[in-house]
Scaffold this motif. Structure first.
Motif, PDB file in Angstrom:
ATOM      1  N   SER A  78       0.841  -1.219   0.072  1.00 27.34           N
ATOM      2  CA  SER A  78       0.046   0.050   0.123  1.00 27.34           C
ATOM      3  C   SER A  78       0.815   1.439   0.098  1.00 27.34           C
ATOM      4  CB  SER A  78      -0.927   0.023   1.137  1.00 27.34           C
ATOM      5  OG  SER A  78      -0.167   0.115   2.225  1.00 27.34           O
ATOM      6  N   GLY A  79       2.181   1.138  -0.050  1.00 24.63           N
ATOM      7  CA  GLY A  79       3.001   2.239  -0.198  1.00 24.63           C
ATOM      8  C   GLY A  79       4.291   1.953   0.765  1.00 24.63           C
ATOM      9  N   ALA A  80       5.302   3.051   0.709  1.00 29.87           N
ATOM     10  CA  ALA A  80       6.372   2.872   1.373  1.00 29.87           C
ATOM     11  C   ALA A  80       6.760   2.692   2.730  1.00 29.87           C
ATOM     12  CB  ALA A  80       7.289   3.928   0.939  1.00 29.87           C
ATOM     13  N   THR A  81       5.348   3.222   3.475  1.00 29.16           N
ATOM     14  CA  THR A  81       5.332   2.847   5.164  1.00 29.16           C
ATOM     15  C   THR A  81       5.086   1.169   5.067  1.00 29.16           C
ATOM     16  OG1 THR A  81       4.231   5.057   5.157  1.00 29.16           O
ATOM     17  CG2 THR A  81       3.975   3.408   6.845  1.00 29.16           C
ATOM     18  N   GLU A  82       4.079   0.620   4.571  1.00 30.45           N
ATOM     19  CA  GLU A  82       3.928  -0.645   4.640  1.00 30.45           C
ATOM     20  C   GLU A  82       5.204  -1.484   4.188  1.00 30.45           C
ATOM     21  OE1 GLU A  82       0.550  -2.574   2.663  1.00 30.45           O
ATOM     22  OE2 GLU A  82       1.664  -4.466   2.754  1.00 30.45           O
ATOM     23  N   LYS A 117      10.162   8.486   9.581  1.00 26.72           N
ATOM     24  CA  LYS A 117       9.424   8.024  10.755  1.00 26.72           C
ATOM     25  C   LYS A 117       8.827   6.318  10.249  1.00 26.72           C
ATOM     26  CE  LYS A 117       9.110  11.404  13.707  1.00 26.72           C
ATOM     27  NZ  LYS A 117       9.615  11.253  14.986  1.00 26.72           N
ATOM     28  N   ALA A 118       8.603   6.230   9.110  1.00 25.22           N
ATOM     29  CA  ALA A 118       8.177   4.787   8.865  1.00 25.22           C
ATOM     30  C   ALA A 118       9.237   3.825   8.665  1.00 25.22           C
ATOM     31  CB  ALA A 118       7.621   4.941   7.244  1.00 25.22           C
ATOM     32  N   VAL A 119      10.384   4.111   9.183  1.00 29.05           N
ATOM     33  CA  VAL A 119      11.483   3.148   9.463  1.00 29.05           C
ATOM     34  C   VAL A 119      11.684   3.434  10.992  1.00 29.05           C
ATOM     35  CG1 VAL A 119      14.196   3.141   9.449  1.00 29.05           C
ATOM     36  CG2 VAL A 119      12.653   3.327   7.281  1.00 29.05           C
ATOM     37  N   ILE A 162      19.212   1.783   6.084  1.00 33.61           N
ATOM     38  CA  ILE A 162      19.655   3.091   5.887  1.00 33.61           C
ATOM     39  C   ILE A 162      19.160   3.617   4.504  1.00 33.61           C
ATOM     40  CG2 ILE A 162      21.771   4.469   5.178  1.00 33.61           C
ATOM     41  CD1 ILE A 162      21.922   3.349   8.203  1.00 33.61           C
ATOM     42  N   MET A 163      18.480   4.649   4.729  1.00 35.06           N
ATOM     43  CA  MET A 163      17.966   5.198   3.325  1.00 35.06           C
ATOM     44  C   MET A 163      18.628   5.748   2.275  1.00 35.06           C
ATOM     45  SD  MET A 163      16.864   8.999   5.207  1.00 35.06           S
ATOM     46  CE  MET A 163      15.185   9.024   4.402  1.00 35.06           C
ATOM     47  N   TRP A 164      18.042   5.616   1.005  1.00 37.66           N
ATOM     48  CA  TRP A 164      19.063   6.120  -0.008  1.00 37.66           C
ATOM     49  C   TRP A 164      19.043   7.511   0.018  1.00 37.66           C
ATOM     50  CZ3 TRP A 164      19.285   1.928  -4.549  1.00 37.66           C
ATOM     51  CH2 TRP A 164      20.351   2.215  -5.204  1.00 37.66           C
ATOM     52  N   ASN A 166      17.547  11.369   1.787  1.00 40.99           N
ATOM     53  CA  ASN A 166      16.728  11.989   2.671  1.00 40.99           C
ATOM     54  C   ASN A 166      15.614  12.603   1.949  1.00 40.99           C
ATOM     55  OD1 ASN A 166      16.158  14.139   4.911  1.00 40.99           O
ATOM     56  ND2 ASN A 166      16.919  12.056   5.916  1.00 40.99           N
ATOM     57  N   ASN A 167      14.506  12.352   2.859  1.00 44.67           N
ATOM     58  CA  ASN A 167      13.241  13.341   2.534  1.00 44.67           C
ATOM     59  C   ASN A 167      13.206  14.801   2.779  1.00 44.67           C
ATOM     60  OD1 ASN A 167      12.848  11.533   4.537  1.00 44.67           O
ATOM     61  ND2 ASN A 167      11.001  12.813   4.945  1.00 44.67           N
ATOM     62  N   GLU A 168      14.075  15.325   3.728  1.00 44.35           N
ATOM     63  CA  GLU A 168      13.973  16.512   3.997  1.00 44.35           C
ATOM     64  C   GLU A 168      15.120  17.399   3.480  1.00 44.35           C
ATOM     65  OE1 GLU A 168      13.268  17.780   8.013  1.00 44.35           O
ATOM     66  OE2 GLU A 168      11.836  16.195   8.350  1.00 44.35           O
ATOM     67  N   ALA A 193      14.069   3.618  -0.261  1.00 41.21           N
ATOM     68  CA  ALA A 193      14.386   4.191  -1.529  1.00 41.21           C
ATOM     69  C   ALA A 193      13.433   5.084  -2.089  1.00 41.21           C
ATOM     70  CB  ALA A 193      14.936   3.425  -2.303  1.00 41.21           C
ATOM     71  N   THR A 194      12.488   5.551  -1.082  1.00 33.88           N
ATOM     72  CA  THR A 194      11.355   6.268  -1.694  1.00 33.88           C
ATOM     73  C   THR A 194      11.737   7.539  -2.386  1.00 33.88           C
ATOM     74  OG1 THR A 194      10.258   5.316   0.405  1.00 33.88           O
ATOM     75  CG2 THR A 194       8.997   7.022  -0.932  1.00 33.88           C
ATOM     76  N   GLN A 195      12.583   8.361  -1.866  1.00 33.68           N
ATOM     77  CA  GLN A 195      12.936   9.478  -2.613  1.00 33.68           C
ATOM     78  C   GLN A 195      14.016   9.348  -3.702  1.00 33.68           C
ATOM     79  OE1 GLN A 195      11.686  12.502  -2.274  1.00 33.68           O
ATOM     80  NE2 GLN A 195      10.634  11.928  -0.299  1.00 33.68           N
ATOM     81  N   HIS A 217       3.262   7.683  -5.108  1.00 34.19           N
ATOM     82  CA  HIS A 217       2.875   8.821  -5.310  1.00 34.19           C
ATOM     83  C   HIS A 217       4.183   9.766  -5.074  1.00 34.19           C
ATOM     84  CE1 HIS A 217       3.063  10.289  -0.715  1.00 34.19           C
ATOM     85  NE2 HIS A 217       3.131   9.018  -0.577  1.00 34.19           N
ATOM     86  N   LYS A 218       5.269   9.293  -4.917  1.00 34.92           N
ATOM     87  CA  LYS A 218       6.570  10.123  -4.970  1.00 34.92           C
ATOM     88  C   LYS A 218       6.912  10.271  -6.400  1.00 34.92           C
ATOM     89  CE  LYS A 218       6.502  10.651  -0.418  1.00 34.92           C
ATOM     90  NZ  LYS A 218       7.199  10.147   0.451  1.00 34.92           N
ATOM     91  N   ILE A 219       6.443   9.591  -7.144  1.00 33.19           N
ATOM     92  CA  ILE A 219       6.890   9.582  -8.517  1.00 33.19           C
ATOM     93  C   ILE A 219       5.951   9.707  -9.709  1.00 33.19           C
ATOM     94  CG2 ILE A 219       8.843   8.102  -8.150  1.00 33.19           C
ATOM     95  CD1 ILE A 219       7.372   5.902  -9.689  1.00 33.19           C
TER      96      ILE A 219
HETATM   97  C1  LIG Z   1       7.090   9.514   1.558  1.00 33.12           C
HETATM   98  C2  LIG Z   1       8.172   8.810   2.284  1.00 33.12           C
HETATM   99  C3  LIG Z   1       7.569   7.374   2.953  1.00 33.12           C
HETATM  100  C4  LIG Z   1       6.116   7.040   3.088  1.00 33.12           C
HETATM  101  O1  LIG Z   1       5.630   6.426   1.758  1.00 33.12           O
HETATM  102  P1  LIG Z   1       3.982   6.389   1.990  1.00 33.12           P
HETATM  103  O2  LIG Z   1       4.077   5.735   0.484  1.00 33.12           O
HETATM  104  O3  LIG Z   1       3.362   7.551   1.664  1.00 33.12           O
HETATM  105  O4  LIG Z   1       3.824   5.435   2.594  1.00 33.12           O
HETATM  106  C5  LIG Z   1       8.634   6.688   3.635  1.00 33.12           C
HETATM  107  N1  LIG Z   1      10.085   7.111   3.394  1.00 33.12           N
HETATM  108  C6  LIG Z   1      10.362   8.164   2.780  1.00 33.12           C
HETATM  109  C7  LIG Z   1      11.764   8.534   2.627  1.00 33.12           C
HETATM  110  C8  LIG Z   1       9.328   9.012   1.991  1.00 33.12           C
HETATM  111  O5  LIG Z   1       9.860  10.084   1.740  1.00 33.12           O
END
Ligand SMILES: *Cc1c(COP(=O)(O)O)cnc(C)c1O
Length: 418
Positions: A78-82, A117-119, A162-164, A166-168, A193-195, A217-219
């Motif tokens: 359902s998304g990167a959080t899951e 936060k999802a990690v 470790i994230m690829w 950073n989102n901020e 790797a969401t970002q 939804h990030k792409i």
């Molecule tokens: C947006 C984001 C998430 C969460 O993704 P969702 O698909 O909204 O659950 C997780 N990690 C990073 C780095 C993000 O940017």
């Protein structure tokens, strides 16, 4: 106050790291799957099922191609959080060294304090349940190195996350090197790797990742759909599922597939593969203009995070001597993120900026501006004027800024010099 040029609609969306609009080509690909091709891909006995399954298969191939993986290695969620929850919890429970209640640590996990936060939250839950978790503190520039991870490894380390990117602040970690380190110690390596996914090239095997989360939804795809790459060779990664049921997605993630969403994610991945390099070059130029103009026209502003190891479309700028909430109010025609996070009662400074050692005041007076596929130069120009005017106006009211200009040393911050 300058008014918007004729062909500019306000507010201007510069928050693409939070979410992106769906590409019209994605919507077009999805539409038939709501109505005519509505079958359940799990229905094996008729055309309706087969057609839906064909749509899912195509999307799986599109995603796999983007990251040079095998189709069987893509699990839709359902998304990167899951995906992050499935990767972390699923791997921790599968590879634990000692059972819960044994009195011994169940295993050691390494992550970082500036992860999403999802990690962080799944790691904290695992910590409560008997795993040891080390949250690494990044250096001031936000980039973690393989050496820093190596220094934290233990004999009982089972998982590194470790994230690829950073989102901020957009900073990029050396995933290939961290992955290689983990591989040499037989430790499972997960990256959020969401970002990065769909913005920069990925070669899952060459990049040494075992588990990799991404989101639609990030792409420029739909919300509520994402995926997890689960490596099948050297090693064949196993996971304890979080959701049991019909056994879909090789048993890793039961539940009827979100067919239209998956088709949209697949299409978004295909478009990303074709367009990411041109997008990156164009947005990199626009960001340079944005940063150069702002830092040349305003003193005492700092760009957060490593200036080079950074995604091309994100910038995070702190403005000295302005109050965060007033700044957000003054630039409300620019839809962007601030360095303040709304918690129930108060405004907390961003934990990511704090994690880099940015002070609370400066974290509050920060803006994250993230550009996207349809950001125009005109929008960037307007944004520059707005921000420069707003910051100047707020500083005119600031006695601290007067003192600073008179040479009274108020802080030890290193300001960006143009
Ligand atoms: C947006 C984001 C998430 C969460 O993704 P969702 O698909 O909204 O659950 C997780 N990690 C990073 C780095 C993000 O940017």
């Amino acid at each position: 106050m300058p008014s918007a040029p004729q062909n500019l609609t306000l507010p201007i969306y510069l928050d693409h790291a939070a979410t992106t609009p769906c590409d019209p080509r994605v919507v077009e690909a999805m539409l038939p799957y709501f109505t005519t091709i509505f079958g359940n891909p799990g229905s094996r006995n008729h055309r309706f099922g087969w057609e839906a399954e064909a749509g899912v298969d195509k999307a799986r191939a599109q995603v796999a191609e983007l990251i040079k993986a095998d189709e069987k290695e893509i699990i839709f969620t359902s998304g990167a959080t899951e995906s992050n929850n499935l990767a972390l919890r699923g791997a921790a429970l599968m590879y634990e060294k000692n059972p819960q209640g044994s009195g011994k640590p169940r295993g050691h996990i390494i992550s970082c304090i500036i992860e999403h936060k999802a990690v962080l939250d799944p790691c904290k839950r695992l910590q409560k349940e008997g795993f040891d978790v080390t949250f690494l503190e990044p250096p001031r520039d936000g980039v973690l190195t393989a050496e820093m991870v190596k220094a934290a490894l233990r004999d009982d380390t089972i998982l590194v996350s470790i994230m690829w990117a950073n989102n901020e602040i957009g900073t990029i970690n050396d995933i290939r090197a961290i992955g290689e380190l983990c591989k040499s110690r037989d430790i499972i390596f997960h990256t959020d790797a969401t970002q990065w996914f769909g913005k920069m090239p990925i070669d899952a095997y060459a990049d040494n990742v075992d588990l990799m989360s991404f989101s639609g939804h990030k792409i420029y795809g739909p919300k509520g759909v994402g995926g997890l790459f689960v490596r099948r060779k050297r090693p064949r990664v196993r996971l304890t599922p979080l959701v049991d049921g019909g056994g879909q997605e090789r048993g890793f993630r039961s539940g009827t597939l979100n067919v239209s969403g998956i088709v949209g994610l697949g299409k978004a991945a295909e478009l990303a593969g074709r367009e990411m390099s041109a997008d990156a070059i164009r947005l990199g130029k626009l960001r340079k203009k944005l940063e150069d103009s702002i830092t040349s026209r305003l003193d005492t502003c700092a760009i957060n995070g490593n200036r080079d190891k950074r995604l091309p479309h994100i910038t995070n700028i702190s403005f000295g001597f302005v109050e965060g909430e007033s700044l957000m109010m003054a630039v409300k025609e620019i839809a962007c993120s601030s360095g303040s996070a709304c918690t129930s009662a108060s405004l907390e400074p961003s934990y990511v900026l704090k994690g880099l050692g940015v002070g609370d005041d400066l974290a509050h007076s920060s803006l994250r501006l993230s550009l996207g596929r349809w950001t125009t130069e005109q929008e960037v120009d307007y944004t520059i004027e707005k921000i420069v005017a707003a910051v100047k106006k707020l500083r005119d009211l600031s006695p601290l800024y007067d003192m600073h200009k008179e040479g009274i040393d108020l802080s030890k911050v290193e300001w960006a010099h143009h």
